[in-house]
Design an enzyme around this catalytic site. Sequence first.
Site, PDB file in Angstrom:
ATOM      1  NE  ARG A  61       4.172  -4.387  -0.348  1.00 15.23           N
ATOM      2  CZ  ARG A  61       3.793  -4.988   0.777  1.00 15.23           C
ATOM      3  NH1 ARG A  61       4.670  -5.535   1.550  1.00 15.23           N
ATOM      4  NH2 ARG A  61       2.505  -5.071   1.096  1.00 15.23           N
ATOM      5  CB  THR A  62       2.872   1.723  -3.687  1.00 13.85           C
ATOM      6  OG1 THR A  62       2.830   0.359  -4.112  1.00 13.85           O
ATOM      7  CG2 THR A  62       3.027   2.626  -4.890  1.00 13.85           C
ATOM      8  CE  LYS A  90     -15.434  17.534   4.838  1.00 12.54           C
ATOM      9  NZ  LYS A  90     -14.612  18.755   4.784  1.00 12.54           N
ATOM     10  NE  ARG A 111      -1.933   1.405  -4.576  1.00 13.32           N
ATOM     11  CZ  ARG A 111      -1.221   0.380  -4.118  1.00 13.32           C
ATOM     12  NH1 ARG A 111      -1.608  -0.263  -3.023  1.00 13.32           N
ATOM     13  NH2 ARG A 111      -0.116   0.006  -4.726  1.00 13.32           N
ATOM     14  CG  HIS A 139       1.287  -1.014  -9.240  1.00  6.14           C
ATOM     15  ND1 HIS A 139       1.996   0.154  -9.034  1.00  6.14           N
ATOM     16  CD2 HIS A 139       1.188  -1.621  -8.025  1.00  6.14           C
ATOM     17  CE1 HIS A 139       2.314   0.235  -7.742  1.00  6.14           C
ATOM     18  NE2 HIS A 139       1.825  -0.820  -7.113  1.00  6.14           N
TER      19      HIS A 139
HETATM   20  N1   CP Z   1       3.248  -4.004  -4.417  1.00  3.33           N
HETATM   21  C1   CP Z   1       2.360  -3.098  -3.912  1.00  3.33           C
HETATM   22  O1   CP Z   1       1.709  -2.336  -4.628  1.00  3.33           O
HETATM   23  O2   CP Z   1       2.255  -3.155  -2.552  1.00  3.33           O
HETATM   24  P1   CP Z   1       1.333  -2.198  -1.671  1.00  3.33           P
HETATM   25  O3   CP Z   1      -0.117  -2.544  -2.027  1.00  3.33           O
HETATM   26  O4   CP Z   1       1.668  -2.510  -0.252  1.00  3.33           O
HETATM   27  O5   CP Z   1       1.629  -0.779  -2.054  1.00  3.33           O
END
Ligand code: CP
Length: 312
Positions: A61-62, A90, A111, A139
Amino acid sequence: MSLVSKLKFKGRDIVAIEDFSREEINYILNISHSMEPFAAKGSDMLKGKILASLFFEPSTRTRLSFEAAMLKLGGSTIGFAEAEIASVRKGENLADTIRTVENYADIIALRHPLEGAAKLAAEFSKIPILNAGSGAEEHPTQALMDLYTLQKEKGKIDGLKIALVGDLRYGRTVHSLAYGLSLYNIELSLISPESLRMRPEVIRAIRNKISIVEDANLEKIISKIDVLYVTRIQKERFPDPAEYAKVKGIYRIDLKTLKSAKKDLIILHPLPRVDEIAAEVDSTPQARYFQQVWNGIVVRMGLLALVLGAVE
Ligand code: CP
């Protein structure tokens, strides 16, 4: 855009939800709402801009919603979805990766499995960093879309009785959401087994701002709440698999769970889910987790437009 504000977002990093005031969050939610038509028909307001999505951990999603948000606003995307194919394999460190990518893009969505990674990246980066999940810590863009979903579904955030259920220790979405909710006049129930209680630093930061109850028993509060925010037990973050085995499947929301719930309860989940919400719940009017997914794109469009200065 017709919405004009004294608040400044252009060039800002989105690293932690605590960096934002209630006024700023409400403004982001308003701008996000103004993105709804563009999410449907597109826009060229970010034409020529490039988003780099650097994902050192899995995501559906993100990453895809950040990339889709940029494309819908007329921009382009580059990046990688697994560290194995990047030069970190590396031995390149995060700071050097950021100082390289800033030459190729206008904004970075990052991320990373390590707590503090987004903050570190922001210190090195000349371009804005959007924290797309930093370890078990934060998040923030998920919290913004969760707040947007509450506003859209319930017409308000103040006055709501909200339960966060599941893994409150390792689940980063609930940390950011708790910080964000503490800016509103809400009542918060934190439902988890003892071993997965909300992190102490989050409790310390929010306990003097809102009413909080911590408990392991969902049945006790299900009839009183307006919002049930369910989370996955984060198997991958347990240092000891035996500890995970003790709590696996501890909460499962099914039609029986919902018998005593309010008719206008809404159920949210940041997704992915494993088994904590039964598939039979998906067709109930209370299930809103896939509407929540849609809201992710409009909020990320709003954030990109604000941080890149396409709207003020
Ligand atoms: N909600 C969320 O962070 O989903 P993903 O891990 O799929 O990005």
